[in-house]
Design a protein around this motif. Sequence first.
Motif, PDB file in Angstrom:
ATOM      1  N   ALA A  41      57.333  57.094   9.835  1.00  0.00           N
ATOM      2  CA  ALA A  41      58.126  58.199  10.371  1.00  0.00           C
ATOM      3  C   ALA A  41      59.349  57.604  11.051  1.00  0.00           C
ATOM      4  N   THR A  42      60.425  58.350  11.043  1.00  0.00           N
ATOM      5  CA  THR A  42      61.649  57.964  11.729  1.00  0.00           C
ATOM      6  C   THR A  42      61.771  58.835  12.968  1.00  0.00           C
ATOM      7  N   ILE A  43      62.027  58.228  14.109  1.00  0.00           N
ATOM      8  CA  ILE A  43      62.109  58.966  15.367  1.00  0.00           C
ATOM      9  C   ILE A  43      63.511  58.782  15.935  1.00  0.00           C
ATOM     10  N   ALA A  44      64.216  59.879  16.073  1.00  0.00           N
ATOM     11  CA  ALA A  44      65.611  59.841  16.511  1.00  0.00           C
ATOM     12  C   ALA A  44      65.722  60.033  18.017  1.00  0.00           C
ATOM     13  N   ALA A  45      64.866  59.361  18.745  1.00  0.00           N
ATOM     14  CA  ALA A  45      64.882  59.409  20.211  1.00  0.00           C
ATOM     15  C   ALA A  45      64.185  58.144  20.708  1.00  0.00           C
ATOM     16  N   PRO A  46      64.581  57.651  21.866  1.00  0.00           N
ATOM     17  CA  PRO A  46      63.924  56.443  22.378  1.00  0.00           C
ATOM     18  C   PRO A  46      62.419  56.633  22.552  1.00  0.00           C
ATOM     19  N   CYS A  47      61.651  55.666  22.084  1.00  0.00           N
ATOM     20  CA  CYS A  47      60.195  55.736  22.218  1.00  0.00           C
ATOM     21  C   CYS A  47      59.622  54.327  22.094  1.00  0.00           C
ATOM     22  N   SER A  48      58.389  54.185  22.520  1.00  0.00           N
ATOM     23  CA  SER A  48      57.767  52.872  22.406  1.00  0.00           C
ATOM     24  C   SER A  48      56.444  52.915  21.658  1.00  0.00           C
ATOM     25  N   ASP A  49      55.720  54.015  21.774  1.00  0.00           N
ATOM     26  CA  ASP A  49      54.440  54.086  21.076  1.00  0.00           C
ATOM     27  C   ASP A  49      54.235  55.465  20.478  1.00  0.00           C
ATOM     28  N   PHE A  50      53.205  55.578  19.649  1.00  0.00           N
ATOM     29  CA  PHE A  50      52.891  56.835  18.967  1.00  0.00           C
ATOM     30  C   PHE A  50      51.410  56.858  18.647  1.00  0.00           C
ATOM     31  N   ALA A  51      50.919  58.048  18.340  1.00  0.00           N
ATOM     32  CA  ALA A  51      49.525  58.199  17.913  1.00  0.00           C
ATOM     33  C   ALA A  51      49.468  59.177  16.752  1.00  0.00           C
ATOM     34  N   VAL A  52      48.591  58.894  15.803  1.00  0.00           N
ATOM     35  CA  VAL A  52      48.270  59.829  14.730  1.00  0.00           C
ATOM     36  C   VAL A  52      47.058  60.612  15.213  1.00  0.00           C
ATOM     37  N   PRO A  69      64.899  50.030  17.964  1.00  0.00           N
ATOM     38  CA  PRO A  69      65.857  50.922  17.297  1.00  0.00           C
ATOM     39  C   PRO A  69      66.678  50.211  16.220  1.00  0.00           C
ATOM     40  N   ARG A  70      66.927  50.975  15.190  1.00  0.00           N
ATOM     41  CA  ARG A  70      67.832  50.541  14.123  1.00  0.00           C
ATOM     42  C   ARG A  70      69.004  51.506  14.151  1.00  0.00           C
ATOM     43  N   HIS A  71      70.179  50.991  14.004  1.00  0.00           N
ATOM     44  CA  HIS A  71      71.362  51.839  14.060  1.00  0.00           C
ATOM     45  C   HIS A  71      71.725  52.327  12.658  1.00  0.00           C
ATOM     46  N   GLN A  72      71.902  53.626  12.534  1.00  0.00           N
ATOM     47  CA  GLN A  72      72.353  54.226  11.283  1.00  0.00           C
ATOM     48  C   GLN A  72      73.841  54.527  11.453  1.00  0.00           C
ATOM     49  N   ALA A  73      74.678  53.624  10.960  1.00  0.00           N
ATOM     50  CA  ALA A  73      76.119  53.723  11.176  1.00  0.00           C
ATOM     51  C   ALA A  73      76.729  54.978  10.556  1.00  0.00           C
ATOM     52  N   VAL A  79      67.544  54.951  15.541  1.00  0.00           N
ATOM     53  CA  VAL A  79      66.230  55.494  15.212  1.00  0.00           C
ATOM     54  C   VAL A  79      65.158  54.422  15.403  1.00  0.00           C
ATOM     55  N   TRP A  80      63.972  54.873  15.751  1.00  0.00           N
ATOM     56  CA  TRP A  80      62.812  54.009  15.894  1.00  0.00           C
ATOM     57  C   TRP A  80      61.883  54.329  14.729  1.00  0.00           C
ATOM     58  N   ILE A  81      61.134  53.336  14.266  1.00  0.00           N
ATOM     59  CA  ILE A  81      60.245  53.522  13.119  1.00  0.00           C
ATOM     60  C   ILE A  81      58.793  53.432  13.580  1.00  0.00           C
ATOM     61  N   ALA A  82      58.036  54.465  13.254  1.00  0.00           N
ATOM     62  CA  ALA A  82      56.589  54.473  13.503  1.00  0.00           C
ATOM     63  C   ALA A  82      55.920  54.191  12.166  1.00  0.00           C
ATOM     64  N   ASP A  83      55.300  53.041  12.048  1.00  0.00           N
ATOM     65  CA  ASP A  83      54.633  52.640  10.806  1.00  0.00           C
ATOM     66  C   ASP A  83      53.122  52.762  11.007  1.00  0.00           C
ATOM     67  N   PHE A  84      52.504  53.684  10.290  1.00  0.00           N
ATOM     68  CA  PHE A  84      51.054  53.865  10.379  1.00  0.00           C
ATOM     69  C   PHE A  84      50.407  53.627   9.021  1.00  0.00           C
ATOM     70  N   SER A  85      51.010  52.722   8.235  1.00  0.00           N
ATOM     71  CA  SER A  85      50.505  52.393   6.897  1.00  0.00           C
ATOM     72  C   SER A  85      49.087  51.842   6.929  1.00  0.00           C
ATOM     73  N   ALA A  86      48.715  51.172   8.003  1.00  0.00           N
ATOM     74  CA  ALA A  86      47.370  50.589   8.102  1.00  0.00           C
ATOM     75  C   ALA A  86      46.285  51.659   8.212  1.00  0.00           C
ATOM     76  N   PHE A  87      46.662  52.869   8.620  1.00  0.00           N
ATOM     77  CA  PHE A  87      45.681  53.946   8.756  1.00  0.00           C
ATOM     78  C   PHE A  87      45.292  54.449   7.369  1.00  0.00           C
ATOM     79  N   GLN A  88      44.014  54.421   7.056  1.00  0.00           N
ATOM     80  CA  GLN A  88      43.532  54.794   5.723  1.00  0.00           C
ATOM     81  C   GLN A  88      42.776  56.119   5.692  1.00  0.00           C
ATOM     82  N   GLY A  89      42.725  56.825   6.821  1.00  0.00           N
ATOM     83  CA  GLY A  89      42.000  58.095   6.872  1.00  0.00           C
ATOM     84  C   GLY A  89      42.614  59.149   5.971  1.00  0.00           C
ATOM     85  N   ARG A  90      41.828  60.181   5.705  1.00  0.00           N
ATOM     86  CA  ARG A  90      42.283  61.310   4.888  1.00  0.00           C
ATOM     87  C   ARG A  90      42.083  62.584   5.678  1.00  0.00           C
TER      88      ARG A  90
END
Length: 183
Positions: A41-52, A69-73, A79-90
Motif C-alpha cells: 500500500a502507498t500512504i500519502a501521509a507520515p507514518c511509521s507502522d501499520f497493521a493488517v 518516504p519516497r518522493h514522487q516528483a 509517500v510511505w510504503i506498507a509492504d505486507f507481502s509476507a502475510f499469507q492469510g486469506r
Amino acid sequence: MKMRLSLVAAVILSIASAVGAADSDIRLNSLGFLPGLTKKATIAAPCSDFAVKTVSDGTAVYSGNAVRPRHQADVGQDVWIADFSAFQGRGRFYLDVPGVGRSIDFEIGEKVYDSAYVTAMRGFYLWRCGCAVEGIHSGIRYAHAACHLDDGYEDYLGNEGARRDGTGGWHDAGDYGKYTVNA
C-alpha cells in the motif's frame, strides 16, 4: 414515490458513510491481492507502522513498519510504503495506519481478479459493433441493433465519397461511436 426516494437516500448515505470510513491517504489495490504475491500500500501521509486487520472483528493479523518516504516528483508528494507481502492469510482485511486512518476493505484470495476478468470480457462482448448485441451483466440488460454497417468514409482524408470497410470491431467509450484509428 416518496418511499423510493427515501430508499435511494438511505442507500446513498450508507455508501457515503462506508466510503468516508476509509482514509484516502491509504492507497492500495481495491480488487485485492493474491496470497503468494506482492502486497503493498502507498500512504500519502507520515507514518511509521501499520497493521493488517480482519474486517469481521478488527483483529490484527499482521503488522509491519512503513518504509521511509519516497518522493514522487511528478506530483510533489512524499509517500510511505506498507509492504505486507509476507502475510499469507486469506479473507477480507483492511490496513490500519496509526495517525493516518484505515484503508478500504480488500480481499486476499485466489479469485480476487475473477470478477474483473469476467466484467472486462463481458464488456468486449457487449461493445461489439456491426452486429446486433444483447446480453445481461450484473442483472442489467444491454442491447443494440446492428450498427455502423455503412461507415468508413474517407472524406477527412480528401477522398470525398470514397469508402473503406470499417464494419466490425468495438464501440469506443460506450457511446456507440466507433473510431477505427483507436481500434
